[in-house]
Design a protein around this motif. Sequence first.
Motif, PDB file in Angstrom:
ATOM      1  N   LEU A   1       0.644  -1.384  -0.135  1.00 12.22           N
ATOM      2  CA  LEU A   1       0.214   0.319  -0.021  1.00 12.22           C
ATOM      3  C   LEU A   1       0.968   1.396   0.090  1.00 12.22           C
ATOM      4  O   LEU A   1       1.018   2.106  -0.309  1.00 12.22           O
ATOM      5  CB  LEU A   1      -1.007  -0.509   1.632  1.00 12.22           C
ATOM      6  CG  LEU A   1      -2.258  -0.805   1.357  1.00 12.22           C
ATOM      7  CD1 LEU A   1      -3.270  -0.411   1.875  1.00 12.22           C
ATOM      8  CD2 LEU A   1      -3.114  -0.317   0.603  1.00 12.22           C
ATOM      9  N   LEU A   2       2.139   0.883   0.799  1.00  6.65           N
ATOM     10  CA  LEU A   2       2.654   2.369   1.078  1.00  6.65           C
ATOM     11  C   LEU A   2       3.869   3.103   0.682  1.00  6.65           C
ATOM     12  O   LEU A   2       4.267   3.642  -0.556  1.00  6.65           O
ATOM     13  CB  LEU A   2       3.585   2.266   2.018  1.00  6.65           C
ATOM     14  CG  LEU A   2       2.446   2.344   3.347  1.00  6.65           C
ATOM     15  CD1 LEU A   2       3.354   2.520   4.602  1.00  6.65           C
ATOM     16  CD2 LEU A   2       1.688   3.733   3.614  1.00  6.65           C
ATOM     17  N   PHE A   3       4.376   1.385  -0.487  1.00  5.18           N
ATOM     18  CA  PHE A   3       5.826   2.212  -1.344  1.00  5.18           C
ATOM     19  C   PHE A   3       4.995   1.550  -2.791  1.00  5.18           C
ATOM     20  O   PHE A   3       6.170   1.513  -3.956  1.00  5.18           O
ATOM     21  CB  PHE A   3       6.738   0.953  -1.229  1.00  5.18           C
ATOM     22  CG  PHE A   3       7.107   1.689  -0.097  1.00  5.18           C
ATOM     23  CD1 PHE A   3       8.073   2.493   0.542  1.00  5.18           C
ATOM     24  CD2 PHE A   3       6.992   1.079   1.068  1.00  5.18           C
ATOM     25  CE1 PHE A   3       8.638   3.358   1.417  1.00  5.18           C
ATOM     26  CE2 PHE A   3       7.812   1.621   2.803  1.00  5.18           C
ATOM     27  CZ  PHE A   3       8.214   2.936   3.209  1.00  5.18           C
ATOM     28  N   VAL A   4       4.133  -0.222  -3.389  1.00  4.85           N
ATOM     29  CA  VAL A   4       4.030  -0.635  -4.579  1.00  4.85           C
ATOM     30  C   VAL A   4       2.986  -0.006  -5.414  1.00  4.85           C
ATOM     31  O   VAL A   4       3.543   0.830  -6.371  1.00  4.85           O
ATOM     32  CB  VAL A   4       3.876  -2.269  -4.624  1.00  4.85           C
ATOM     33  CG1 VAL A   4       4.037  -3.027  -5.856  1.00  4.85           C
ATOM     34  CG2 VAL A   4       5.589  -2.171  -3.891  1.00  4.85           C
ATOM     35  N   TRP A   5       2.136  -0.143  -4.668  1.00 10.96           N
ATOM     36  CA  TRP A   5       0.964   0.130  -5.587  1.00 10.96           C
ATOM     37  C   TRP A   5       0.565   1.710  -5.678  1.00 10.96           C
ATOM     38  O   TRP A   5       0.037   2.072  -6.961  1.00 10.96           O
ATOM     39  CB  TRP A   5      -0.740  -0.132  -4.711  1.00 10.96           C
ATOM     40  CG  TRP A   5      -0.243  -1.922  -4.753  1.00 10.96           C
ATOM     41  CD1 TRP A   5       0.230  -2.387  -5.681  1.00 10.96           C
ATOM     42  CD2 TRP A   5      -1.735  -2.302  -3.845  1.00 10.96           C
ATOM     43  NE1 TRP A   5      -0.615  -3.963  -4.966  1.00 10.96           N
ATOM     44  CE2 TRP A   5      -1.359  -4.243  -3.676  1.00 10.96           C
ATOM     45  CE3 TRP A   5      -2.459  -2.048  -2.419  1.00 10.96           C
ATOM     46  CZ2 TRP A   5      -2.025  -4.359  -3.961  1.00 10.96           C
ATOM     47  CZ3 TRP A   5      -3.288  -2.704  -1.672  1.00 10.96           C
ATOM     48  CH2 TRP A   5      -2.822  -4.111  -2.106  1.00 10.96           C
ATOM     49  N   PRO A   6       1.345   2.382  -5.009  1.00  8.62           N
ATOM     50  CA  PRO A   6       1.686   4.093  -5.478  1.00  8.62           C
ATOM     51  C   PRO A   6       2.155   4.776  -6.462  1.00  8.62           C
ATOM     52  O   PRO A   6       2.009   4.393  -7.605  1.00  8.62           O
ATOM     53  CB  PRO A   6       1.157   4.527  -4.014  1.00  8.62           C
ATOM     54  CG  PRO A   6       1.533   4.145  -2.906  1.00  8.62           C
ATOM     55  CD  PRO A   6       1.266   2.501  -4.357  1.00  8.62           C
ATOM     56  N   TRP A   7       3.237   3.872  -6.484  1.00 15.46           N
ATOM     57  CA  TRP A   7       4.455   3.871  -7.881  1.00 15.46           C
ATOM     58  C   TRP A   7       3.748   3.311  -8.984  1.00 15.46           C
ATOM     59  O   TRP A   7       4.145   3.748 -10.236  1.00 15.46           O
ATOM     60  CB  TRP A   7       5.252   3.156  -7.925  1.00 15.46           C
ATOM     61  CG  TRP A   7       6.316   4.389  -6.078  1.00 15.46           C
ATOM     62  CD1 TRP A   7       7.067   4.290  -5.141  1.00 15.46           C
ATOM     63  CD2 TRP A   7       6.742   5.668  -6.067  1.00 15.46           C
ATOM     64  NE1 TRP A   7       7.620   4.976  -4.229  1.00 15.46           N
ATOM     65  CE2 TRP A   7       7.216   6.027  -5.175  1.00 15.46           C
ATOM     66  CE3 TRP A   7       6.715   6.317  -7.828  1.00 15.46           C
ATOM     67  CZ2 TRP A   7       8.367   7.062  -5.316  1.00 15.46           C
ATOM     68  CZ3 TRP A   7       7.639   7.347  -7.615  1.00 15.46           C
ATOM     69  CH2 TRP A   7       8.169   7.728  -6.580  1.00 15.46           C
ATOM     70  N   LEU A   8       3.229   2.254  -8.824  1.00 16.72           N
ATOM     71  CA  LEU A   8       2.338   0.830 -10.132  1.00 16.72           C
ATOM     72  C   LEU A   8       1.804   1.877 -10.733  1.00 16.72           C
ATOM     73  O   LEU A   8       1.956   2.051 -12.023  1.00 16.72           O
ATOM     74  CB  LEU A   8       2.346   0.301  -8.963  1.00 16.72           C
ATOM     75  CG  LEU A   8       1.489  -1.210 -10.690  1.00 16.72           C
ATOM     76  CD1 LEU A   8       2.674  -1.506 -11.325  1.00 16.72           C
ATOM     77  CD2 LEU A   8       0.609  -2.511 -10.082  1.00 16.72           C
ATOM     78  N   GLY A   9       0.533   2.396  -9.879  1.00 18.08           N
ATOM     79  CA  GLY A   9      -0.027   3.669 -10.251  1.00 18.08           C
ATOM     80  C   GLY A   9       0.192   5.283 -10.546  1.00 18.08           C
ATOM     81  O   GLY A   9      -0.599   5.534 -11.911  1.00 18.08           O
ATOM     82  N   LEU A  10       1.056   4.850 -10.614  1.00 21.82           N
ATOM     83  CA  LEU A  10       1.563   6.400 -11.012  1.00 21.82           C
ATOM     84  C   LEU A  10       2.003   6.204 -12.418  1.00 21.82           C
ATOM     85  O   LEU A  10       2.268   7.191 -12.978  1.00 21.82           O
ATOM     86  CB  LEU A  10       2.611   6.835 -10.268  1.00 21.82           C
ATOM     87  CG  LEU A  10       3.281   7.960 -10.037  1.00 21.82           C
ATOM     88  CD1 LEU A  10       2.261   9.287 -10.534  1.00 21.82           C
ATOM     89  CD2 LEU A  10       4.763   9.205  -9.257  1.00 21.82           C
TER      90      LEU A  10
ATOM     91  N   TYR B   1      -1.027   5.129 -14.447  1.00 26.54           N
ATOM     92  CA  TYR B   1      -1.594   6.396 -15.032  1.00 26.54           C
ATOM     93  C   TYR B   1      -1.617   7.460 -15.179  1.00 26.54           C
ATOM     94  O   TYR B   1      -2.272   8.378 -15.431  1.00 26.54           O
ATOM     95  CB  TYR B   1      -3.521   6.333 -13.621  1.00 26.54           C
ATOM     96  CG  TYR B   1      -3.732   4.468 -13.672  1.00 26.54           C
ATOM     97  CD1 TYR B   1      -4.398   4.678 -14.382  1.00 26.54           C
ATOM     98  CD2 TYR B   1      -3.251   3.907 -12.283  1.00 26.54           C
ATOM     99  CE1 TYR B   1      -5.362   2.962 -13.892  1.00 26.54           C
ATOM    100  CE2 TYR B   1      -4.180   2.726 -11.905  1.00 26.54           C
ATOM    101  CZ  TYR B   1      -5.480   2.572 -13.379  1.00 26.54           C
ATOM    102  OH  TYR B   1      -5.693   1.230 -13.054  1.00 26.54           O
ATOM    103  N   VAL B   2      -0.869   8.080 -14.997  1.00 23.83           N
ATOM    104  CA  VAL B   2       0.458   9.294 -14.416  1.00 23.83           C
ATOM    105  C   VAL B   2       1.425   9.272 -15.745  1.00 23.83           C
ATOM    106  O   VAL B   2       1.442   9.849 -16.824  1.00 23.83           O
ATOM    107  CB  VAL B   2       0.773   9.572 -13.793  1.00 23.83           C
ATOM    108  CG1 VAL B   2       1.575  11.246 -14.338  1.00 23.83           C
ATOM    109  CG2 VAL B   2      -0.675  10.119 -12.731  1.00 23.83           C
ATOM    110  N   LEU B   3       2.244   8.202 -15.603  1.00 20.89           N
ATOM    111  CA  LEU B   3       3.810   8.907 -16.215  1.00 20.89           C
ATOM    112  C   LEU B   3       3.523   8.298 -17.899  1.00 20.89           C
ATOM    113  O   LEU B   3       4.402   8.472 -18.674  1.00 20.89           O
ATOM    114  CB  LEU B   3       5.048   8.046 -15.256  1.00 20.89           C
ATOM    115  CG  LEU B   3       5.448   8.423 -14.022  1.00 20.89           C
ATOM    116  CD1 LEU B   3       6.182   7.793 -13.737  1.00 20.89           C
ATOM    117  CD2 LEU B   3       5.922   9.755 -14.592  1.00 20.89           C
ATOM    118  N   ARG B   4       2.886   7.028 -17.451  1.00 18.73           N
ATOM    119  CA  ARG B   4       3.026   6.212 -19.941  1.00 18.73           C
ATOM    120  C   ARG B   4       2.587   7.206 -20.496  1.00 18.73           C
ATOM    121  O   ARG B   4       2.354   7.336 -21.461  1.00 18.73           O
ATOM    122  CB  ARG B   4       2.770   5.094 -18.598  1.00 18.73           C
ATOM    123  CG  ARG B   4       2.858   4.371 -20.337  1.00 18.73           C
ATOM    124  CD  ARG B   4       3.101   2.393 -20.042  1.00 18.73           C
ATOM    125  NE  ARG B   4       1.047   2.129 -19.603  1.00 18.73           N
ATOM    126  CZ  ARG B   4       0.605   1.127 -19.192  1.00 18.73           C
ATOM    127  NH1 ARG B   4       1.146  -0.015 -19.095  1.00 18.73           N
ATOM    128  NH2 ARG B   4      -0.400   0.450 -18.874  1.00 18.73           N
TER     129      ARG B   4
END
Length: 267
Positions: free
Chosen positions: A79-88, A91-94
């Motif tokens: 919740l703190l380190f994997v999913w936020p960066w994966l969502g970023l 849904y944002v960077l790519r």
Amino acid sequence: MNTKTSQPTPGGEGCLVGALRIPVKIVALLVVLPVRVVWDLLVALGRLLYRHVIAPVLTHVVQPVLRALGWLVVTLVKLLFVWPWLGLWRYVLRPVGSWLYLHLLAPAGRLLYVYLLRPLALLTWRYVLVPTGRALIRLAEAAHRYLLLPLYRYVLTPLGKALAWAWHVAGIITGALWRALKWSGRVLIGWPATQVYRYVLTPAGHLVRAVWRPVRDTVRQVRAEVRRALFGTPPVEPARSRARTLGSTTAAGNTPAPEISLHERQG
């Protein structure tokens, strides 16, 4: 009743050791035996506690709690380190990167290639590489026509012909000199040596041999006469003594003659 006197076995214990062994055994029974009994009871009690208390607690309480804590920690980390960066990233960077590539980088690259790189490559090819290549080709042709061809035609070819002629003439001169040396050696050395050998050395050798044979025979005769005068004539071996016995390699009767003194021979 055994009337034989018992003899001490070799290496037996003395009286002092026998006297000390009894108190030691008593102390061991009074001290060590209770300690060993208490230790065995504690070991049996520990095994019962592990089998009926500790093992069920570990199996049914501690392990489920640890598994739940591990799942909770893994979930918190995700919740703190994997999913936020994966969502970023998802849904944002790519999407932003795709939009930038499609609407900014690709058009900019096409414009740069069309209006800068291709004209620059064409200018370089047309006004630098092609003239340079043509100049090098003309330079090579001029060097071949005005330098290498005259050098080969007017220098190297005459020089090669002159060297070949000189080599042929040198071979002729060397052959003539060799034949002259052979003829000179044959005339100055071979023929005189042959004449000296034929008319000087050969007669001298015949003369020496003719003189040496009588001298040698005389010396041998004198030596035989001196030996005969000093030691007498040796006994003549009969003819039958030279016959060999059957199956033997020595002559029959070939026995050493007894030694005869000088005085008996002269008598």
